[in-house]
Design an enzyme around this catalytic site. Structure first.
Site, PDB file in Angstrom:
ATOM      1  CB  CYS C  76     -68.563  29.694   6.160  1.00  9.30           C
ATOM      2  SG  CYS C  76     -70.127  29.168   5.476  1.00  9.30           S
ATOM      3  CG  HIS C  77     -67.700  29.375  12.242  1.00 11.64           C
ATOM      4  ND1 HIS C  77     -69.028  29.700  12.092  1.00 11.64           N
ATOM      5  CD2 HIS C  77     -67.246  30.118  13.288  1.00 11.64           C
ATOM      6  CE1 HIS C  77     -69.361  30.596  13.013  1.00 11.64           C
ATOM      7  NE2 HIS C  77     -68.307  30.873  13.753  1.00 11.64           N
ATOM      8  CG  MET C 113     -73.420  27.750   4.438  1.00  9.50           C
ATOM      9  SD  MET C 113     -74.906  28.073   3.434  1.00  9.50           S
ATOM     10  CE  MET C 113     -74.203  28.680   1.901  1.00  9.50           C
ATOM     11  CD  GLU C 114     -69.024  23.728   5.308  1.00  4.24           C
ATOM     12  OE1 GLU C 114     -70.243  23.735   5.635  1.00  4.24           O
ATOM     13  OE2 GLU C 114     -68.197  24.497   5.831  1.00  4.24           O
ATOM     14  CG  ASP C 128     -65.125  24.500 -17.694  1.00  6.92           C
ATOM     15  OD1 ASP C 128     -65.080  25.414 -18.536  1.00  6.92           O
ATOM     16  OD2 ASP C 128     -64.107  23.895 -17.307  1.00  6.92           O
TER      17      ASP C 128
END
Lengths: 149, 149, 149, 149, 149, 149
Positions: C76-77, C113-114, C128
């Site tokens: 990824c950039h 992708m972000e 969690d």
């Protein structure tokens, strides 16, 4: 009366802790953020009373920053913390939030820098979240309260 | 009088800057670290006069931390800084070091948080380097001095 | 039908975006976390109703992770995001929380992708925080909902 | 039936593990990525057969992300892992890749979050590398398989 | 003949690029890793011929490190890279791998440090992967090959 | 003669150190940076004589990078270092600076990669600080000097 992180010629130096024994250590630190007017302080307080997220965001930021202390303070050793806690006290007469952190480790070096980093970043996060309505907050009284071993 | 990083229900919220125009922006911030005695302050000052590394380490820590601001302050946008500078002023009467940062960007959002982070981490680094001889330093007066656009 | 990140011999390859024009881009993604029993889901829901911090912590984790996408996904950039938002929908019949992210940028490459990283880490954070009482949660349906330019 | 990371008032809270004894601990987790058509799955499989780099990149991304778990999941403790492994199973009938991680530590707290983070980021990396030819992949079945101490 | 990162008194200083115009910039750098014997070199070469992962891991490490350059080199500006590539040349007579990186940006400052960081970390990664059988590898000839604007 | 980080099929693999015993370990590594002319070397040397910050910045960068080794070298284990030191030797006849690092840990794995990373990033930082007046420096002779346990 020597510098912990300078050699005898004044050059930056990381302390050698390879002979130190791991043990339970803790540190407590505090910071204060003061609003510029009662009205601004009450805006924050009112939001907290309604369970707005300001102090939660500040607490998380402080905890996360404490874990990054060795990346932020160049001559700090990386350590594993067994606990980090951050609490907030609002004082209306003083238009202040007091931030108190507690850090614990079982490693071979003290963790006052982690405790101090936690309160500093928590205070900056409160600043960030309130800066739209108060442009004159001041962060002060960042200091170590206690260090045990 | 609204929070910059809360929505109307008090939930954490990152400001949408997609419609803001990039422009030259700068911010200046300061912090102060006060030693607990004149003797301790003079130990530091003496080391600086001999070109000891304390202030250089603090300056680098502040610059590096400014670049990490968006990782430290949860709702800050990542930005590219075109300049970060940190200067120090020693005041013997006050037993203090004053730390002043200047940050510049050509992006679409203000950079006061970067300037404030820079001075805070620089102050913590001085604390770390002097804590072997002064256990009662206090960091204070962290505030924004100027913001231009 | 070519791989975006492999060259013709199958070697890892980062796309060259130097000729692409910056423009307003957005992406929306989602993820779902399912509790293993109605009782466990209600424990979470009850905590949320009382303004417990679970979803705030998850939102912040997702926002922070989105900023770190280029460090997490190797090809990824790095980009600057102008906005990241994360919303949660609780469904009692399905014992599920649906997580929806929106990311925006004005840079020269897409940000799906972000958006996907944001919902994935937000879901892991809920896991969690609830794993003490539900050891059988499942995260699923991580997918892209929309991509605009 | 209490939250691991909330105090009694619902505030975010990091567990205190200072009294826990270090011991050998391991965790295994899995995730699945499903392609939207047999043709797309075969494109991936064919690349893997020719030793294309997709799964190597995904494995490395998962290993690196596991090391960053405490930076990604706010209330996780930093730990030192003694081993991280990630394996992939391709299933043509299901058009799926199953990703399985194993993490080990000798520290004082469990490492299921590390194992879950590893498979999640490995899955996102496969997504990133295949998104040019398949825009409808879905990541699912992220869950803990085993936790030993 | 001035230092790029020192002020006139020799203090560390970050260059102010706020008046520089963004433009297409590229840099190419190289590094060499030499094995201590022909046998060791052939072990590596043989693994590469069988598509072992050594060079893929090195390439990814180099790409990831290039993105972190501003965190590693204190006075570097953060920039967005539009492309990073790393190629390897094996020379049996010289028992060497030559590593060549190409980096591109559309930002306002040169990216030679990113290109140099990429080859350095790629070389260290090869070292790490081969150190079990060759304890005397040497990394050398790290230099800039070309810089364009 | 096996790869430390490949399995028998050539796939990337992280060594399992869960059965290894923690013990005192140290490593020493070196790197050399050569200036392209005597005049350029003297510019640097002159600045060092006047206590300019070049070597201090390089030392700090090397120390900070050593702490990040496991993030930079994909198959390295995270470890806690008990000491990192970096020293510089200037050689006028060779127009060179030799950089020597010493790293120590009490953990269960060797730290030669940390020592090698420290000298590599210190060398790159010197490069960065001198590149305005010498565009043809070369970094070489990065190698392990000693590893003890």
């Amino acid at each position: 009366m020597a510098f912990s992180h300078l050699d005898t010629e004044g050059n930056a130096y990381m302390v050698d802790i390879s002979e130190k024994t791991p043990s339970k250590r803790a540190a407590k630190a505090c910071a204060t953020i003061t609003f510029s007017s009662e009205q601004h302080f009450l805006t924050l307080k009112d939001s907290c009373n309604k369970k707005g997220d300001v102090l939660t965001v500040a607490k998380l930021a402080g905890i996360q920053a404490a874990k990054l202390t060795a990346q932020l303070i160049p001559l700090c050793h990386s350590i594993l913390m067994s606990h980090i806690d951050i609490q907030f006290q609002l004082s209306e007469p003083k238009k202040q939030i007091e931030i108190i952190s507690t850090c614990k480790t079982n490693n071979a070096t003290g963790i006052e820098m982690e405790a101090l980093t936690a309160v500093s970043i928590a205070a900056l996060t409160i600043y960030d979240m309130c800066k739209a309505f108060d442009k004159n907050m001041i962060i002060s009284d960042i200091k170590l309260l206690e260090k045990t071993k």
